[in-house]
Design an enzyme around this catalytic site. Structure first.
Site, PDB file in Angstrom:
ATOM      1  N   CYS A 116      14.430   5.632   0.266  1.00 26.65           N
ATOM      2  CA  CYS A 116      14.093   6.832  -0.733  1.00 26.65           C
ATOM      3  C   CYS A 116      15.060   8.572  -0.700  1.00 26.65           C
ATOM      4  CB  CYS A 116      12.916   7.697  -0.232  1.00 26.65           C
ATOM      5  SG  CYS A 116      11.925   5.972   0.145  1.00 26.65           S
ATOM      6  N   HIS A 257      11.692  14.763  -1.029  1.00 28.48           N
ATOM      7  CA  HIS A 257      11.190  13.491  -1.722  1.00 28.48           C
ATOM      8  C   HIS A 257       9.769  13.141  -2.352  1.00 28.48           C
ATOM      9  CE1 HIS A 257      10.371   9.167  -1.146  1.00 28.48           C
ATOM     10  NE2 HIS A 257       9.896   9.147  -0.358  1.00 28.48           N
ATOM     11  N   ASN A 287       4.720   6.939  -4.577  1.00 30.39           N
ATOM     12  CA  ASN A 287       6.477   7.443  -3.458  1.00 30.39           C
ATOM     13  C   ASN A 287       6.683   6.174  -4.594  1.00 30.39           C
ATOM     14  OD1 ASN A 287       8.619   6.590  -2.441  1.00 30.39           O
ATOM     15  ND2 ASN A 287       6.880   6.514  -0.877  1.00 30.39           N
TER      16      ASN A 287
HETATM   17  O1  UT7 Z   1       8.852   7.047   1.417  1.00 33.35           O
HETATM   18  C1  UT7 Z   1      10.111   6.561   2.565  1.00 33.35           C
HETATM   19  C2  UT7 Z   1       9.239   7.180   3.280  1.00 33.35           C
HETATM   20  N1  UT7 Z   1       7.523   6.639   3.382  1.00 33.35           N
HETATM   21  C3  UT7 Z   1       6.695   7.728   4.454  1.00 33.35           C
HETATM   22  O2  UT7 Z   1       7.264   8.352   4.491  1.00 33.35           O
HETATM   23  C4  UT7 Z   1       5.702   7.284   4.275  1.00 33.35           C
HETATM   24  C5  UT7 Z   1       4.796   7.900   5.596  1.00 33.35           C
HETATM   25  N2  UT7 Z   1       3.633   7.241   5.991  1.00 33.35           N
HETATM   26  C6  UT7 Z   1       3.134   8.055   5.349  1.00 33.35           C
HETATM   27  O3  UT7 Z   1       2.606   8.215   4.319  1.00 33.35           O
HETATM   28  C7  UT7 Z   1       1.491   7.520   6.169  1.00 33.35           C
HETATM   29  O4  UT7 Z   1       1.436   7.384   7.066  1.00 33.35           O
HETATM   30  C8  UT7 Z   1       0.225   6.726   5.226  1.00 33.35           C
HETATM   31  C9  UT7 Z   1      -0.265   7.231   4.281  1.00 33.35           C
HETATM   32  C10 UT7 Z   1       1.224   5.013   4.671  1.00 33.35           C
HETATM   33  C11 UT7 Z   1      -0.963   5.872   6.412  1.00 33.35           C
HETATM   34  O5  UT7 Z   1      -1.063   7.079   6.753  1.00 33.35           O
HETATM   35  P1  UT7 Z   1      -2.321   7.391   8.283  1.00 33.35           P
HETATM   36  O6  UT7 Z   1      -2.546   8.735   8.401  1.00 33.35           O
HETATM   37  O7  UT7 Z   1      -0.588   7.630   8.728  1.00 33.35           O
HETATM   38  O8  UT7 Z   1      -2.399   6.255   7.813  1.00 33.35           O
HETATM   39  P2  UT7 Z   1      -2.616   5.195   9.319  1.00 33.35           P
HETATM   40  O9  UT7 Z   1      -2.287   4.194   9.485  1.00 33.35           O
HETATM   41  O10 UT7 Z   1      -2.927   5.490  10.767  1.00 33.35           O
HETATM   42  O11 UT7 Z   1      -4.129   4.604   9.816  1.00 33.35           O
HETATM   43  C12 UT7 Z   1      -5.350   5.315   9.769  1.00 33.35           C
HETATM   44  C13 UT7 Z   1      -6.602   4.567   9.586  1.00 33.35           C
HETATM   45  C14 UT7 Z   1      -6.198   3.039  10.291  1.00 33.35           C
HETATM   46  O12 UT7 Z   1      -7.700   2.655  10.863  1.00 33.35           O
HETATM   47  P3  UT7 Z   1      -7.887   1.945  12.485  1.00 33.35           P
HETATM   48  O13 UT7 Z   1      -7.062   1.777  12.656  1.00 33.35           O
HETATM   49  O14 UT7 Z   1      -8.305   3.233  12.376  1.00 33.35           O
HETATM   50  O15 UT7 Z   1      -9.650   1.797  11.946  1.00 33.35           O
HETATM   51  C15 UT7 Z   1      -6.095   2.107   8.650  1.00 33.35           C
HETATM   52  O16 UT7 Z   1      -6.032   0.075   8.599  1.00 33.35           O
HETATM   53  O17 UT7 Z   1      -6.345   3.949   7.617  1.00 33.35           O
HETATM   54  C16 UT7 Z   1      -6.740   3.185   7.941  1.00 33.35           C
HETATM   55  N3  UT7 Z   1      -6.307   2.807   6.784  1.00 33.35           N
HETATM   56  C17 UT7 Z   1      -6.752   2.966   5.355  1.00 33.35           C
HETATM   57  N4  UT7 Z   1      -7.769   3.039   5.222  1.00 33.35           N
HETATM   58  C18 UT7 Z   1      -8.981   2.637   3.879  1.00 33.35           C
HETATM   59  C19 UT7 Z   1      -4.183   2.150   5.917  1.00 33.35           C
HETATM   60  N5  UT7 Z   1      -4.627   2.328   4.705  1.00 33.35           N
HETATM   61  C20 UT7 Z   1      -5.380   2.674   4.178  1.00 33.35           C
HETATM   62  C21 UT7 Z   1      -6.188   2.153   2.931  1.00 33.35           C
HETATM   63  N6  UT7 Z   1      -7.485   2.610   2.977  1.00 33.35           N
HETATM   64  N7  UT7 Z   1      -5.710   2.155   1.800  1.00 33.35           N
END
Ligand code: UT7
Length: 330
Positions: A116, A257, A287
């Site tokens: 990225c 980004h 993204n």
């Molecule tokens: O481009 C290169 C750089 N990339 C980035 O900067 C990406 C950075 N990371 C992010 O943008 C975020 O971490 C994500 C959008 C990928 C995820 O968001 P988050 O708020 O960090 O969620 P998480 O991974 O901590 O997951 C929270 C919950 C989990 O469930 P439990 O364990 O709390 O029950 C996940 O399983 O959200 C769940 N989850 C979803 N739920 C519904 C993960 N993906 C989904 C989904 N729909 N699509």
């Protein structure tokens, strides 16, 4: 203000696939919701490449538009640098395919793999080459087809990514007051497995096992990447503004980004920047990795939001983990 690299953007271009994939597409296939995707990421749609298109197709189209916008032809270009993590093939470099599609026959063309932050890395290399002399105009393109590398069964990653390409023609600055005034880049290689596609390279060549384990797809530890991105972006911006003796108000625009709306919003609020000063395209494109900054740059230029002499800050963080910040006077 001292000019680090006396180079300017002469033209930009962008190309995204026609096919629009809404959040509903994932709601029908995975355990997710439109609300979760919008509120956690800011993404509403993304564009995915047609089955017969690959990264070089969108890259070449963006380059053509950038050349038109610069009032140049490919004959005016001394080199092509393509930033991509999702090239057409393992090798040759996607830039070679782009060079051929643009009708050039012998100018150098090579890829940069900084995910990225790739477009930013490619711009820095172009800037160095032009500033050193010998190269007058360099075409830089950030292009990705991430839809082919996201695991369709993984709700945490498949929803995030889109395809597209953005290009810029960099040339020697005609004015001693215009050019890049600040640049910093770096890598923390100890975090290489925070975002990666483990298989398909020399470490884990494609095999029945790697396919069964879905290792050809992108794997990401999202929360850790999120934290890393927020902290590193804040450090980079604070240091740049302090060293330049500028306040955020001095910036005409910030082009970050686009990985998560919440990351961008937290930076914007911390800097006290109004919404109009931060270019956003994550709602429409998701993204797009190396393409996100040049897509946003092209949109801002074509919307008439950027003019000669404006101060612009570009910042990217990506797999590697890579980072780069550039402040330039357009
Ligand atoms: O481009 C290169 C750089 N990339 C980035 O900067 C990406 C950075 N990371 C992010 O943008 C975020 O971490 C994500 C959008 C990928 C995820 O968001 P988050 O708020 O960090 O969620 P998480 O991974 O901590 O997951 C929270 C919950 C989990 O469930 P439990 O364990 O709390 O029950 C996940 O399983 O959200 C769940 N989850 C979803 N739920 C519904 C993960 N993906 C989904 C989904 N729909 N699509």
């Amino acid at each position: 203000m001292d000019i680090v690299w006396p180079i300017v953007i002469r033209g930009t271009g962008a190309n995204v696939p026609e096919r629009v994939v809404t959040n509903q597409y994932f709601v029908e296939r995975l355990d997710t919701s439109d609300e979760w995707i919008r509120t956690r990421t800011g993404i509403e749609r993304r564009h995915w490449a047609a089955p017969d298109k690959a990264t070089s197709d969108h890259a070449a189209e963006a380059c053509r538009l950038a050349l038109d916008n610069a009032g140049m032809t490919i004959d005016d270009i001394d080199a092509i640098i393509c930033a991509t993590a999702t090239g057409d093939h393992m090798f040759p470099a996607t830039a070679c395919l782009v060079q051929h599609k643009l009708g050039a026959t012998d100018i150098p063309a090579f890829d940069i793999g900084a995910a990225c932050a790739g477009f930013m890395y490619a711009c820095a290399v172009a800037a160095g080459l032009i500033s050193a002399g010998g190269n007058k105009n360099i075409l830089v393109v950030g292009a990705e087809t991430l839809s082919r590398f996201a695991d369709p069964e993984d709700r945490a990653t498949s929803i995030l990514f889109g395809d597209g390409a953005g290009a810029a023609v960099w040339s020697r600055s005609p004015d001693p007051e215009r050019g890049v005034i600040y640049h910093e880049w770096g890598v923390d290689g100890s975090k290489a497995d925070l975002i990666w596609a483990p298989a398909g390279g020399s470490r884990y060549p494609t095999s029945e096992t790697t396919i069964a384990e879905r290792l050809q797809f992108l794997h990401m530890r999202g929360r850790e990447v999120f934290k890393f991105a927020v902290i590193r972006m804040q450090e980079l911006i604070d240091r740049a503004l302090e060293r330049l003796n500028l306040s955020p108000d001095d910036l005409k625009m910030m082009i970050p980004h686009q990985s998560n709306m919440r990351i961008i919003q937290s930076m914007r609020e911390r800097m006290g920047l109004p919404k109009e000063k931060v270019v956003l395209n994550i709602d429409e494109y998701g993204n797009t990795s190396a393409a996100s900054i040049p897509l946003a740059l092209d949109a801002a230029r074509r919307a008439g939001q950027l003019e000669e002499g404006d101060l612009v800050l570009l910042i990217g963080i990506g797999a590697g983990m890579t980072w780069s910040i550039i402040v330039l006077r357009l």
